[in-house]
Design a protein around this motif. Sequence first.
Motif, PDB file in Angstrom:
ATOM      1  N   ASN A  83      32.936 110.999 197.515  1.00 37.69           N
ATOM      2  CA  ASN A  83      32.589 111.929 196.444  1.00 37.69           C
ATOM      3  C   ASN A  83      31.215 111.632 195.825  1.00 37.69           C
ATOM      4  O   ASN A  83      30.786 112.310 194.914  1.00 37.69           O
ATOM      5  CB  ASN A  83      33.680 111.936 195.371  1.00 37.69           C
ATOM      6  N   LYS A  84      30.560 110.554 196.317  1.00 36.71           N
ATOM      7  CA  LYS A  84      29.238 110.197 195.788  1.00 36.71           C
ATOM      8  C   LYS A  84      28.243 110.080 196.937  1.00 36.71           C
ATOM      9  O   LYS A  84      28.583 109.614 198.022  1.00 36.71           O
ATOM     10  CB  LYS A  84      29.290 108.834 195.098  1.00 36.71           C
ATOM     11  N   GLU A 141      30.689 115.073 194.643  1.00 35.49           N
ATOM     12  CA  GLU A 141      30.623 115.529 193.250  1.00 35.49           C
ATOM     13  C   GLU A 141      29.357 115.040 192.550  1.00 35.49           C
ATOM     14  O   GLU A 141      28.883 115.647 191.599  1.00 35.49           O
ATOM     15  CB  GLU A 141      31.832 115.004 192.464  1.00 35.49           C
ATOM     16  N   GLU A 142      28.851 113.895 193.013  1.00 36.87           N
ATOM     17  CA  GLU A 142      27.727 113.281 192.294  1.00 36.87           C
ATOM     18  C   GLU A 142      26.591 112.902 193.265  1.00 36.87           C
ATOM     19  O   GLU A 142      26.836 112.348 194.324  1.00 36.87           O
ATOM     20  CB  GLU A 142      28.200 112.021 191.551  1.00 36.87           C
ATOM     21  N   ILE A 144      23.257 110.576 193.367  1.00 36.66           N
ATOM     22  CA  ILE A 144      22.580 109.500 192.641  1.00 36.66           C
ATOM     23  C   ILE A 144      21.192 109.293 193.253  1.00 36.66           C
ATOM     24  O   ILE A 144      21.067 109.002 194.450  1.00 36.66           O
ATOM     25  CB  ILE A 144      23.380 108.178 192.758  1.00 36.66           C
ATOM     26  N   SER A 161      16.104 117.533 192.643  1.00 37.15           N
ATOM     27  CA  SER A 161      17.101 117.902 191.640  1.00 37.15           C
ATOM     28  C   SER A 161      16.980 119.386 191.287  1.00 37.15           C
ATOM     29  O   SER A 161      17.978 120.057 191.038  1.00 37.15           O
ATOM     30  CB  SER A 161      16.978 117.022 190.396  1.00 37.15           C
ATOM     31  N   LEU A 169      26.277 120.165 190.788  1.00 36.92           N
ATOM     32  CA  LEU A 169      26.701 118.787 191.032  1.00 36.92           C
ATOM     33  C   LEU A 169      26.276 117.918 189.856  1.00 36.92           C
ATOM     34  O   LEU A 169      25.351 118.261 189.120  1.00 36.92           O
ATOM     35  CB  LEU A 169      26.025 118.250 192.292  1.00 36.92           C
ATOM     36  N   LYS A 170      26.950 116.798 189.703  1.00 37.36           N
ATOM     37  CA  LYS A 170      26.498 115.826 188.710  1.00 37.36           C
ATOM     38  C   LYS A 170      25.301 115.079 189.301  1.00 37.36           C
ATOM     39  O   LYS A 170      25.373 114.551 190.408  1.00 37.36           O
ATOM     40  CB  LYS A 170      27.643 114.858 188.405  1.00 37.36           C
ATOM     41  N   ILE A 171      24.183 115.079 188.566  1.00 41.81           N
ATOM     42  CA  ILE A 171      22.998 114.414 189.094  1.00 41.81           C
ATOM     43  C   ILE A 171      22.635 113.233 188.202  1.00 41.81           C
ATOM     44  O   ILE A 171      22.503 113.370 186.984  1.00 41.81           O
ATOM     45  CB  ILE A 171      21.824 115.409 189.196  1.00 41.81           C
ATOM     46  N   THR A 172      22.518 112.062 188.817  1.00 37.92           N
ATOM     47  CA  THR A 172      22.173 110.859 188.037  1.00 37.92           C
ATOM     48  C   THR A 172      21.014 110.125 188.715  1.00 37.92           C
ATOM     49  O   THR A 172      20.705 110.369 189.883  1.00 37.92           O
ATOM     50  CB  THR A 172      23.374 109.890 187.966  1.00 37.92           C
TER      51      THR A 172
END
Lengths: 204, 368
Positions: A83-84, A141-142, A144, A161, A169-172
């Motif tokens: 998921n990452k 989901e993420e 990085i 991004s 999506l979750k962007i970190t």
Amino acid sequence: MKYPSETIENSINEISKLPGIGKKTALRLSLHILKKEKEYSKNLADSIINLKEKTRFCEECHVISDEELCRNCNNENINIQKNKICIVEDTPDVIAIQNTNQYNGLFHVLSGLISPINGVGPDNLNIDSLIRRLEKNKEIEEVIFALSPNLEGDTTTFYISKKLSALNLKITTIARGVPIGGEIEYADEVTLGRSIITRINYKG
Amino acid sequence: MYLEKIELKNFKNYESENINFSDKINFITGENGSGKTNLLDAIYYLSFTKSAFNKIDENNIKNDTNFFSIRGNYKVDKKSISIDCKYKKNEKKIILFNDSPYEKISLHLGKIPAIIIAPNDSDLIRNSSYYRRRFFDLIISQIEQDYLQGIIRYNKIIKSRNLVLQKFKKKKYVDRNEIEHYDDLLIKLNHYIRNKRSEYLIEFKKKFFEIYNSITKEKHEIEILYKSKVEKSIENDVYKKFLEYDILTEKTNFGIHKDDYLFYINNKPIKTFASQGQQKSFIISLKMSEYYIISKKLSLNPLMMLDDIFDKLDNKRIKDLMRFIKKKIRGQIFITDALNDRLEIFNSKKYNINLIKIKNGQINYDKK
């Protein structure tokens, strides 16, 4: 420099082409190999030949791999969290992050960073394949970003991004701060400034 | 602070030479082409990591050799410091501070502050805005290392952005995502650099007016104005607005790289309306203000290099100038002059001058 044997001279010439190796070190290495048993030099030579002949880039994540799909992408490793996904510049970054034992998700190697000065634009990087991968792979989901904290790294993070914004999506990005075991007075001002701005709640 | 000794190897017309200096006035004489200015340039190299006259390092290597090295020993507050500058053809230049190299060469700027007054200073008035920006940037950079790093970063971003603009034009597409990050960074840097420039100019001008009026008898109205398209507050979409024009011209048209400083005498541009003498006074005042502001901010006296400043001056003016220099410059001074009999004009004993005679890149010096 003059050498008594042409064979030694050839070996020195080849070895000294390696980065950071001069003629003198090359001579020492050649003599070292010469002293060892025959098998040693054969294994060394084979491993070098195999480097070129047996490796390729993983078709999924572009890391250096023996097979079509690398160990992370071939579904054999059940411990991988799917998921990452971690975006890195090159294969050594994958190795470094894996060896922290703090991350066991997927990777994606860009094979460079956006740098117009060095003639590298988005088209030269593995960005299209990343987008295809994210569209296909609904488990993720993420995303990085683990790129160098400089102009090129920041520009690349920004560009990708923006491209991903439609995918929801979750962007970190990895945190930037004072190194552990380092001393605050020796940290550079920009890093220290950022550490103050992005300070975190103390968890005791 | 002062430079005690310099060692030159294969630098310009010097093969191998060690030269000791006095901490006061060093008077360097020799015929044209003997190497007076080259000696100043070596001192300049140790402060600015490049030549004042020939920016290509390779051109400063002595003919038929493939490297040069310069080493200077300084005293700063009774502490000894050494600076080395080494350059070998096709290799990276190395700067050493107390024998250890810098991570980035630019970090050296400001460690050994220095000022040179040379005949090519007329560029400040006659040439493009680049020379005026550089003059003021070098003042601020020697005082604030952060400012220099900001300028370096700004220039790198502009260069990157311009290359992307060229690509857009050539390949006939526009992707704002490729350029927006540069725009965000540029807005912040424009803001920072603009404020520093205008801040420093206010302080600079106070001293400048005072110095100019003290060296000229006639009373002129003089003025320096900072001209920038960058306002105190910058609109967030300023680069977006200009994008089409930027692509058309293949370059970034807005920003502090377009700034200028305007010099006026009696409300008219100095370039066209001031006499040679007035221009010379203006330039000397600029440089003396630089000396003053750096010594005040860093609380130490920069090295002062005066290249061929007596040229075309009559004896009275030379005397006045020497008196002025002695009064205003408390630190170490290097003066070059083709005629060593000029020393007769002023009483050299009174000035405690260290005379250095140069002939074909070689020194024979004695104290007078």
